[in-house]
Design a protein around this motif. Structure first.
Motif, PDB file in Angstrom:
ATOM      1  N   ARG A 163     -31.530 -13.077  -4.578  1.00  0.00           N
ATOM      2  CA  ARG A 163     -31.472 -12.908  -3.116  1.00  0.00           C
ATOM      3  C   ARG A 163     -31.201 -11.460  -2.728  1.00  0.00           C
ATOM      4  O   ARG A 163     -31.412 -11.070  -1.578  1.00  0.00           O
ATOM      5  CB  ARG A 163     -30.398 -13.813  -2.514  1.00  0.00           C
ATOM      6  N   LEU A 164     -30.737 -10.655  -3.686  1.00  0.00           N
ATOM      7  CA  LEU A 164     -30.480  -9.249  -3.409  1.00  0.00           C
ATOM      8  C   LEU A 164     -31.719  -8.388  -3.617  1.00  0.00           C
ATOM      9  O   LEU A 164     -31.724  -7.214  -3.249  1.00  0.00           O
ATOM     10  CB  LEU A 164     -29.350  -8.731  -4.310  1.00  0.00           C
ATOM     11  N   THR A 201     -32.674   1.091  -4.433  1.00  0.00           N
ATOM     12  CA  THR A 201     -32.937   0.576  -3.082  1.00  0.00           C
ATOM     13  C   THR A 201     -34.403   0.209  -2.889  1.00  0.00           C
ATOM     14  O   THR A 201     -34.718  -0.621  -2.033  1.00  0.00           O
ATOM     15  CB  THR A 201     -32.506   1.605  -2.023  1.00  0.00           C
ATOM     16  N   ASP A 202     -35.301   0.796  -3.687  1.00  0.00           N
ATOM     17  CA  ASP A 202     -36.713   0.432  -3.581  1.00  0.00           C
ATOM     18  C   ASP A 202     -36.968  -1.001  -4.074  1.00  0.00           C
ATOM     19  O   ASP A 202     -37.985  -1.599  -3.722  1.00  0.00           O
ATOM     20  CB  ASP A 202     -37.575   1.399  -4.395  1.00  0.00           C
ATOM     21  N   LEU A 203     -36.061  -1.519  -4.884  1.00  0.00           N
ATOM     22  CA  LEU A 203     -36.234  -2.865  -5.440  1.00  0.00           C
ATOM     23  C   LEU A 203     -35.336  -3.899  -4.749  1.00  0.00           C
ATOM     24  O   LEU A 203     -35.457  -5.095  -5.029  1.00  0.00           O
ATOM     25  CB  LEU A 203     -35.923  -2.869  -6.938  1.00  0.00           C
ATOM     26  N   LEU A 204     -34.457  -3.438  -3.871  1.00  0.00           N
ATOM     27  CA  LEU A 204     -33.454  -4.317  -3.280  1.00  0.00           C
ATOM     28  C   LEU A 204     -33.779  -4.672  -1.839  1.00  0.00           C
ATOM     29  O   LEU A 204     -34.502  -3.945  -1.142  1.00  0.00           O
ATOM     30  CB  LEU A 204     -32.075  -3.646  -3.324  1.00  0.00           C
ATOM     31  N   ASP A 205     -33.230  -5.781  -1.399  1.00  0.00           N
ATOM     32  CA  ASP A 205     -33.198  -6.139   0.019  1.00  0.00           C
ATOM     33  C   ASP A 205     -31.886  -5.586   0.559  1.00  0.00           C
ATOM     34  O   ASP A 205     -30.822  -6.176   0.381  1.00  0.00           O
ATOM     35  CB  ASP A 205     -33.256  -7.663   0.179  1.00  0.00           C
ATOM     36  N   GLU A 248     -20.560 -10.287  -9.446  1.00  0.00           N
ATOM     37  CA  GLU A 248     -21.851 -10.241 -10.124  1.00  0.00           C
ATOM     38  C   GLU A 248     -22.898  -9.514  -9.283  1.00  0.00           C
ATOM     39  O   GLU A 248     -23.692  -8.733  -9.800  1.00  0.00           O
ATOM     40  CB  GLU A 248     -22.336 -11.655 -10.456  1.00  0.00           C
ATOM     41  N   GLY A 249     -22.903  -9.770  -7.976  1.00  0.00           N
ATOM     42  CA  GLY A 249     -23.876  -9.122  -7.120  1.00  0.00           C
ATOM     43  C   GLY A 249     -23.637  -7.638  -6.996  1.00  0.00           C
ATOM     44  O   GLY A 249     -24.568  -6.821  -7.072  1.00  0.00           O
ATOM     45  N   LEU A 250     -22.386  -7.239  -6.797  1.00  0.00           N
ATOM     46  CA  LEU A 250     -22.064  -5.815  -6.690  1.00  0.00           C
ATOM     47  C   LEU A 250     -22.418  -5.090  -7.985  1.00  0.00           C
ATOM     48  O   LEU A 250     -22.973  -3.978  -7.964  1.00  0.00           O
ATOM     49  CB  LEU A 250     -20.580  -5.636  -6.371  1.00  0.00           C
ATOM     50  N   GLU A 251     -22.097  -5.702  -9.107  1.00  0.00           N
ATOM     51  CA  GLU A 251     -22.373  -5.058 -10.382  1.00  0.00           C
ATOM     52  C   GLU A 251     -23.869  -4.975 -10.666  1.00  0.00           C
ATOM     53  O   GLU A 251     -24.345  -3.994 -11.239  1.00  0.00           O
ATOM     54  CB  GLU A 251     -21.630  -5.805 -11.493  1.00  0.00           C
ATOM     55  N   LEU A 252     -24.627  -5.989 -10.235  1.00  0.00           N
ATOM     56  CA  LEU A 252     -26.080  -5.932 -10.418  1.00  0.00           C
ATOM     57  C   LEU A 252     -26.659  -4.737  -9.673  1.00  0.00           C
ATOM     58  O   LEU A 252     -27.480  -3.988 -10.218  1.00  0.00           O
ATOM     59  CB  LEU A 252     -26.727  -7.215  -9.915  1.00  0.00           C
ATOM     60  N   VAL A 253     -26.260  -4.542  -8.440  1.00  0.00           N
ATOM     61  CA  VAL A 253     -26.782  -3.433  -7.641  1.00  0.00           C
ATOM     62  C   VAL A 253     -26.473  -2.104  -8.324  1.00  0.00           C
ATOM     63  O   VAL A 253     -27.347  -1.233  -8.476  1.00  0.00           O
ATOM     64  CB  VAL A 253     -26.190  -3.479  -6.224  1.00  0.00           C
TER      65      VAL A 253
END
Length: 607
Positions: free
Chosen positions: A414-415, A562-566, A586-591
């Motif tokens: 979703r990110l 950021t080019d790959l993220l929403d 998990e989400g913060l670390e993925l980014v």
């Protein structure tokens, strides 16, 4: 332990005159794996490089190692790892007429390849990877141990092969490009969350891994892959008491054998069943038993999918019980959130990290390495004996990887940019990986559906989940020049326990019944009764604040991820992180990890 690199093929695989320079540059990328020595060898269309961490025969085991006849090289080998049965093999090879000039296991591997060719890996007990070049036949052989404990990657470039212990070493060759395609991004994401490792694949297009238990042979006529070992069903004829005794014997032999070294050896001790068993079995042969544990200030939390209690009291209990010389390594939350540490971990792993789960382990390994080049660890026990909470009949019959029920709940796609997430279609990809893995599993005639499902669960954990942890342990330990040995992955022990009936593994109504029974006389009752407690993760609010701040800066600076993220979804995640109820680590670390990976490797994107 060590690292290896090389190329083999025809002289025009790279522009003339650059081969030797490329070999040195590739070797230098693995300097941390071998702090004690470094050397390269090149002849005609092939070259090998090696960095050495000396643990056995400190003077005589230098590599690359050559076998010559009539003044001409007929075999060149670069080897990494440990072969624990090298003394017995040396006797066999001596009887065949081979002559040795060192005590090293490396020279045993050299002569084993000369004597037995592609059958050599099946005779080696241990953790290893090697590259062997035979100039006369222009034949390259790449081999890896049964569980893939030691890594080995390779790629084809026209009529040549370039290889190395780690992707970064292969990518250092000037003819190898760094390219990221959809399949590579799938592998990159799934190997971190929810930890599914696909045998033979990597995140980089065209870059493969030698699969566990496999030999890859390349000649001018082409490449051939040979699987020399796999987990296969064998009828278990022993009763429960005999099985318990046999597990004890096999584990004792594995621990004792892996203590052998010409340098100081330690044991990682968390106070859990696995590490405590290894420490207790090591004590009689270790002289002074040296143990180490880590404290990251964690506490039990509903955020922790598996739950845990602090290691400290149990580790101290074991120290008192064994009389070991112990060091407790204390880590602060602030250092675990340091972007420099995360970047270091990312560079070592050539992939996404597991956050403070990785940064704390790297710091623990660094502390161990201050005094000990070698340590023993309990990796593999949970996968082998059924220690995770997802080892249940219900999870085993699900049409997904068993650990998805615990580790796969966070929907991190979703990110991602919605169009990219749709193209990846990770749910369908995971389902296909599961179907493929299940086709590999064999069952004996008459196996009940329930037993077959639990045997499948064990197989998937050993071949798809455990490799993620082994890769993590190898990269982070070798990042500080530390050799981690894993007695629970002695292949004789694994073959025996894998084929034991599941009822034996839970005969006392708990997880890991066989292991507990096998060492019940060695451990204090509180340690024997302790519930499964995974490796600690930090719960300090300062860690949450630091991660959120780093993600905010990444968005403000428009980092490459950021080019790959929403970015709208990422900002929503930041709002979620400010709440008191849940920490979406998990989400913060993925980014952060995805951004760091793109900055480090700068791949050309074909998504």
């Amino acid at each position: 332990m060590c690292g290896l690199v090389g190329y083999a093929g025809f002289a025009d695989c790279v522009p003339q005159g650059t081969e030797h320079t490329s070999l040195k540059e590739m070797t230098e990328t693995l300097a941390c794996r071998g702090p004690d020595a470094s050397a390269v060898w090149a002849e005609d269309a092939a070259g090998l490089g090696h960095t050495r961490l000396a643990t056995v025969d400190l003077v005589g085991g230098r590599q690359p190692m050559l076998l010559a006849r009539d003044g001409r090289t007929v075999l060149a080998v670069a080897f990494t790892g440990e072969v624990y049965n090298h003394a017995r093999l040396r006797g066999e090879l001596t009887a065949l007429g081979h002559r040795f000039t060192t005590r090293s296991d490396s020279e045993v591997v050299l002569h084993a390849i000369a004597a037995w060719g592609e059958q050599a890996p099946a005779r080696l007990d241990g953790m290893f990877a090697y590259a062997a070049w035979e100039p006369d036949a222009r034949r390259l052989t790449l081999a890896r141990d049964r569980f893939g404990i030691k890594p080995l990657s390779y790629t084809r470039i026209r009529d040549a092969v370039v290889f190395g212990s780690e992707p970064k070493a292969v990518l250092a060759h000037p003819a190898v490009g760094t390219r990221l395609e959809l399949d590579g991004l799938r592998e990159l994401l799934l190997s971190a969350q929810p930890m599914i490792k696909t045998p033979g694949r990597s995140a980089f297009a065209g870059l493969n891994e030698v699969a566990a238990g496999t030999v890859v042979t390349v000649t001018p006529q082409g490449a051939r892959t040979h699987r020399y070992w796999s987990l296969t069903p064998v009828e278990h004829c022993d009763d429960l008491p005999t099985t318990i005794a046999r597990v004890r014997q096999l584990l004792q032999e594995a621990v004792t054998g892996q203590l052998a070294a010409d340098v100081p050896v330690s044991v990682l001790l968390s106070g859990g069943l696995d590490s405590s068993a290894i420490a207790a079995l090591a004590r009689p042969a270790a002289g002074t038993l040296h143990t180490l544990s880590v404290d990251v200030g964690s506490r039990a939390s509903s955020e922790d999918a598996m739950g845990r209690d602090p290691d400290g009291p149990y580790a101290e209990m074991m120290v008192g019980h064994l009389g070991s010389a112990h060091r407790r390594v204390r880590l602060a939350a602030g250092t675990l959130a340091d972007p420099a540490h995360r970047a270091r971990v990312g560079r070592l792993r050539d992939g996404l990290t597991l956050g403070d789960f990785d940064t704390s382990l790297l710091q623990l390994y660094r502390a161990v390495r201050e005094d000990f080049p070698v340590t023993l660890a309990g990796d593999g026990a949970d996968e082998l004996f059924g220690g995770y909470r997802w080892f249940t009949p219900r999870a085993a019959t699900a049409e997904s990887f068993p650990w998805d029920s615990v580790l796969g709940r966070a929907d991190l796609t979703r990110l991602l940019d919605p169009a990219l997430a749709a193209a990846l279609d990770l749910p369908a990809h995971r389902a296909e990986l599961h179907r493929t893995a299940c086709t590999e599993i064999e069952h004996l005639p008459g196996t009940t559906p329930a037993e077959a499902a639990l045997r499948r669960d064990s197989y998937l954990n050993l071949t798809r989940f455990l490799p993620c942890l082994l890769d993590r342990a190898d990269r982070l330990s070798m990042g500080v020049g530390l050799e981690v040995r894993v007695p629970f992955l002695d292949h004789r022990l694994v073959e025996y326990v894998f084929n034991a009936p599941w009822g034996f593994k839970t005969f006392d109504g708990r997880e890991k019944s066989l292991l507990r029974a096998a060492v019940t006389d060695l451990l204090p009752e509180p340690v024997l009764a302790r519930r499964k407690s995974p490796y600690p993760m930090v719960r300090d609010p300062a860690y949450r604040t630091a991660l959120a701040g780093q993600v905010e800066r990444l968005l403000a600076d428009a980092g490459p991820a950021t080019d790959l993220l929403d970015t709208t979804a990422v900002r929503s995640l930041l709002l979620e992180a400010t709440g008191a109820d849940r920490f979406p680590r998990e989400g913060l670390e993925l980014v952060l990890d995805l951004d760091q990976w793109l900055r480090t490797h700068r791949p050309t994107l074909h998504l």
